[in-house]
Enzyme design. Structure first.
Site, mmCIF file in Angstrom:
data_model
loop_
_atom_site.group_PDB
_atom_site.id
_atom_site.type_symbol
_atom_site.label_atom_id
_atom_site.label_comp_id
_atom_site.label_asym_id
_atom_site.label_seq_id
_atom_site.Cartn_x
_atom_site.Cartn_y
_atom_site.Cartn_z
ATOM 1 C CG HIS A 48 -1.966 -0.948 1.052
ATOM 2 N ND1 HIS A 48 -2.986 -1.331 2.070
ATOM 3 C CD2 HIS A 48 -2.687 -1.282 -0.043
ATOM 4 C CE1 HIS A 48 -3.900 -1.935 1.683
ATOM 5 N NE2 HIS A 48 -3.773 -2.094 0.361
ATOM 6 N NE ARG B 159 -4.393 -7.383 -8.211
ATOM 7 C CZ ARG B 159 -3.746 -6.320 -8.788
ATOM 8 N NH1 ARG B 159 -4.197 -5.266 -8.292
ATOM 9 N NH2 ARG B 159 -2.859 -6.451 -9.522
ATOM 10 N NE ARG C 56 -8.134 -11.277 -9.715
ATOM 11 C CZ ARG C 56 -6.956 -11.059 -9.374
ATOM 12 N NH1 ARG C 56 -5.807 -11.356 -10.450
ATOM 13 N NH2 ARG C 56 -6.503 -10.818 -8.203
ATOM 14 C CD GLU D 1 -4.307 -16.136 -13.582
ATOM 15 O OE1 GLU D 1 -3.960 -15.558 -12.492
ATOM 16 O OE2 GLU D 1 -5.596 -16.549 -13.338
ATOM 17 C CG ASN E 14 2.394 -10.147 -12.627
ATOM 18 O OD1 ASN E 14 2.979 -9.722 -13.552
ATOM 19 N ND2 ASN E 14 1.911 -9.395 -11.558
ATOM 20 C CG ASP E 15 -0.046 -16.068 -11.190
ATOM 21 O OD1 ASP E 15 0.918 -16.129 -10.415
ATOM 22 O OD2 ASP E 15 -1.115 -15.908 -10.648
ATOM 23 N NE ARG F 197 4.437 -13.877 -9.203
ATOM 24 C CZ ARG F 197 3.567 -13.169 -9.035
ATOM 25 N NH1 ARG F 197 3.734 -11.951 -9.184
ATOM 26 N NH2 ARG F 197 2.405 -13.575 -8.562
ATOM 27 C CB CYS G 182 -4.224 -7.281 -16.576
ATOM 28 S SG CYS G 182 -4.473 -9.240 -15.874
#
Length: 585
Positions: A193, A300, A337, A440, A463-464, A474, A517
Site C-alpha cells: 500500500h 481485484r 475478477r 495464467e 505475472n503468474d 516469485r 493485465c
C-alpha cells in the site's frame, strides 16, 4: 566514499536531499512479565493505546485535503479495520492474560503469529498486506510508549528525503505537503500500500532496500533513484550534480506527460490502443480517471474478503462495492475478477468455516482461484449474483482466474446460469455481462481454441504466466533472478495467445478481445514489443498509463510487427538482446 544500496523501484523519478531517519518502534520493545493480578491493568493499557491510535487515524483522515489521492483515505480505513480485528485486539489481550506478557511484548508476539500466515501466501499483493498489520502494530507500540507517528507540520528550507524501516500510507501526507521529496524503506514491494500511494502521489521511492535505515546516517546526502531502485549515500560532487540535472529533466518530463491525458492513444500508423487501469478499491476509480484510463481492466475483489472475522461479505455488500466501481467509471468498461483466494491466500472467515479440512503441500499448485470458488459453489454464487446485479449500471465484464480445464469452464457457466435463475426467481433485476478468462498457466494457452469458443474475452496475467511457465516462485529470493518476462518460452505463449484471439474472427465471426493485465503491460520498455506482437489493450496501475501512452504515440505498428517476430525467433540471450535493441531503436 559513496555507498550504493539497491532496492525495488516502485515510483519513478529522482530525489536528492538530506536523510531524515525514522526509527522503528519495534527495535527497542521492553519484554517483562506483569505481576499476578495486574493482567487487566495491562489489558487496559492496550485498550487505551488502541483508542489513541483510532483517534490518530480519524484525525489524519479528517485532515486529508480535497486533492489527496483517494487511496489514502481507503488505506486509512484498512488500518482502522485491522485495528478492530480480533487477531490484534482479542488475541493480544490473551497473551497478557494467559502468559502475563507486558502489552508491548504481547503485541510483537502476536505479530509474529499473524505474520507467518502472510509469509506463506503466493500472491504478492496479499502477501504484502502483512505490511499493513506491521504498520498498525507500529502505531500501537508508539502509543504505548507515548510517542506519535511521523510528525506533522514539519518545515525545512533544505531538500529532505525520508529513510525508514517502513512508512504507513496514512503518514504520507508529508509528501503531499512537500516536506519530503522522496523516501526509501527497508521492507516492502511493488504492490504494498505504501508503494501504491507513492505512485499516486508521484513521489520517487525505493522499497525493500534491506539495511538502508541502518547504513544511512542522520543528515547524510542521499540520492533516491526511483527509476532503477538505487540509493546513493554521500555521493561525490560530480554524481550529485549529475543527478540534480536528471531530477530537473525528470520533473519536466512528468509535466509533459500530463499533457497527454486527453490525447487519444493512437500509434503513428493510426492504430487505436486501449489503456485500462488495474485497481484494488472502489475509490481507486478517481485515480484511474485522472490518468485518462479508458476503463478498468482488472478490479481485484479480494479486499472485500480480507480481515473478516468469522463471516464472509454478503450479496448486498458485494453488490454495492461493484456498483460503485461500475458507476464510478461513467459508462467506461469495467472488468471485475472473481475472488482469487486459496490455500496460499487464507482468509480468516473461510479458514474458520473449513477449519483444517485441507492439507496444503504446495499452495501455488493447490486449491486456489477458480478451483477454490468451485469447491464452495454457495459462496461463488453469492459473488456471481452480486456481479450480475451490478451489470445493470454499466458495461461490466466478469473475469475468471486460473482456468485450465474444460470441466472448470463448464462448471463456471453452469453456476452463472444458476445465479441468473436465482435472481429471476427472487424478482431481482440484473444486467448482461461479458465473461472472460484469465490466461495464467501454459495449459490454458495450449487449450486456447476451447477458451475462445466459450469466452467473450481473455486477459493475460503475465505475472503468474511467467511464474508457472518457468517454475519460479516469485517470493523465493534464491530463484527470483530467474523470473524473466522476456524468456523465449513466455514470449512464445504470449504471442500465441494474442494471435489466436485475433484469428478467432474467421470462425467465430468476431475477434476475441485480448488484453494484458500483468506487470509487463505497465512497463514502457516493453510497450513496443507488445504492440509488435499485436496487443491493442493494456491494463496497468493508473500511474503508469501516461508513460505507456507516450511510447504508443511514438510507435509505428507496421514497422514493429516484423521486428517483434525477429525477437520471437531468437532463443539465445545475445541474439534476443540484439533483436530487442532493433525494436526499440
Amino acid at each position: 566514499m559513496a555507498l550504493q544500496i539497491f532496492g525495488i523501484p516502485v515510483s519513478r523519478g529522482v530525489a536528492v536531499g538530506r536523510a531524515v531517519l525514522m526509527s522503528s518502534a519495534r527495535l527497542d520493545v521492553a519484554h517483562y512479565f506483569v505481576d499476578a493480578g495486574d493482567e487487566e491493568r495491562e489489558v487496559d493499557r492496550l485498550r487505551a493505546a488502541r483508542q489513541a491510535v483510532r483517534a490518530e487515524l480519524d484525525a489524519l483522515q479528517a485532515e486529508l485535503p480535497a486533492d489527496a489521492p483517494p487511496e489514502l483515505s481507503a488505506f486509512i480505513d484498512v488500518h482502522k479495520m485491522l485495528l478492530d480485528d480480533p487477531q490484534i485486539g482479542r488475541e493480544t489481550a490473551s497473551w497478557i492474560r494467559k502468559r502475563r506478557y507486558n502489552a508491548e511484548w504481547a503485541l510483537t508476539a502476536q505479530l509474529e503469529v499473524v505474520g507467518r500466515s502472510f509469509d506463506d501466501m503466493e500472491d504478492a499483493y496479499l502477501r504484502e498486506r502483512k505490511a499493513d498489520v506491521e504498520q498498525v502494530v507500529e502505531r500501537l507500540l508508539r502509543a504505548l510508549r507515548g510517542t506519535g507517528g511521523l510528525a506533522r507540520g514539519m518545515e525545512s528550507e533544505e531538500d529532505l528525503v525520508l529513510v525508514a524501516h517502513d512508512i504507513a500510507p496514512a503518514d504520507m501526507m508529508q509528501f503531499k505537503q512537500g516536506v519530503f521529496s522522496g523516501f526509501a524503506t527497508d521492507v516492502g514491494g511493488k504492490t504494498s500500500h505504501t508503494a501504491i500511494v507513492a505512485r499516486s502521489l508521484d513521489i520517487p521511492a525505493v522499497v525493500g532496500a534491506r539495511e538502508a535505515s541502518r547504513l544511512i546516517r542522520q543528515d547524510d546526502w542521499v540520492i533516491i533513484d526511483g527509476d532503477s531502485g538505487l540509493l546513493i549515500v554521500d555521493p561525490s560532487p560530480i554524481i550529485l550534480e549529475d543527478y540534480r540535472v536528471r531530477k530537473q529533466e525528470s520533473e519536466l518530463g512528468r509535466e509533459r506527460l500530463k499533457r497527454l491525458k486527453n490525447t487519444p492513444a493512437r500509434t503513428l500508423d493510426g492504430q487505436m490502443v486501449e489503456l485500462l487501469a488495474n485497481i484494488e478499491l472502489p475509490d481507486d476509480c478517481e485515480s484511474a480517471l485522472d490518468a485518462g484510463a479508458a476503463g478498468i481492466g482488472l478490479f481485484r475483489t479480494e479486499f472485500l474478503f480480507m480481515n473478516r472475522a468469522h463471516h464472509l461479505p454478503g450479496e448486498d455488500e458485494q453488490f454495492e462495492a461493484y456498483r460503485r466501481v461500475v458507476q464510478g467509471m461513467g459508462g467506461r468498461p469495467v472488468t471485475i475478477r472473481t475472488i482469487d483466494i486459496g490455500a496460499d491466500k487464507p482468509l480468516d472467515a473461510v479458514d474458520d468455516y473449513r477449519d483444517g479440512e485441507f492439507t496444503h503441500l504446495n499452495p501455488a499448485l493447490g486449491l486456489r482461484a477458480i478451483r477454490y470458488s468451485l469447491s464452495d459453489p454457495a459462496m461463488f454464487r453469492v459473488q456471481l449474483r452480486a456481479l450480475l446485479r451490478a451489470a445493470r449500471y454499466g458495461t461490466l465484464r466478469i473475469l475468471i482466474p486460473m482456468l485450465a480445464h474444460a470441466g472448470e469452464i463448464r462448471q463456471t457457466f453452469a453456476l452463472l446460469d444458476t445465479a441468473r435463475a436465482e435472481l429471476a426467481a427472487a424478482g431481482q433485476a440484473y444486467g448482461p455481462a461479458e465473461i472472460g478468462a484469465m490466461i495464467e498457466v501454459p495449459g490454458a494457452v495450449l487449450m486456447l481454441p476451447l477458451f475462445l469458443k466459450y469466452f467473450d474475452f481473455v486477459s493475460v496475467g503475465t505475472n503468474d504466466l511467467v511464474q508457472y511457465t518457468l517454475a519460479i516462485d516469485r517470493a523465493d529470493e534464491s530463484v527470483a533472478a530467474l523470473y524473466d518476462p522476456l524468456h523465449p518460452a513466455v514470449l512464445q505463449l504470449l504471442a500465441q495467445t494474442i494471435a489466436q484471439s485475433h484469428a478467432a474472427e474467421a470462425w467465430k465471426g468476431r475477434p476475441v478481445h485480448v488484453s494484458v493485465c500483468g506487470e509487463m503491460a505497465g512497463d514502457p520498455s516493453l510497450t513496443r514489443l507488445l504492440l509488435g506482437l499485436g496487443l491493442r489493450s493494456f491494463s496497468m496501475h493508473p500511474a503508469q498509463i501516461l508513460s505507456v501512452k507516450q511510447e504508443i504515440l511514438r510507435a509505428d505498428c507496421a514497422r514493429l510487427a516484423p521486428l517483434a517476430q525477429a525477437v520471437l525467433a531468437e532463443y539465445e540471450p545475445e541474439g534476443q538482446l540484439r533483436a530487442l535493441a532493433a525494436l526499440t531503436a
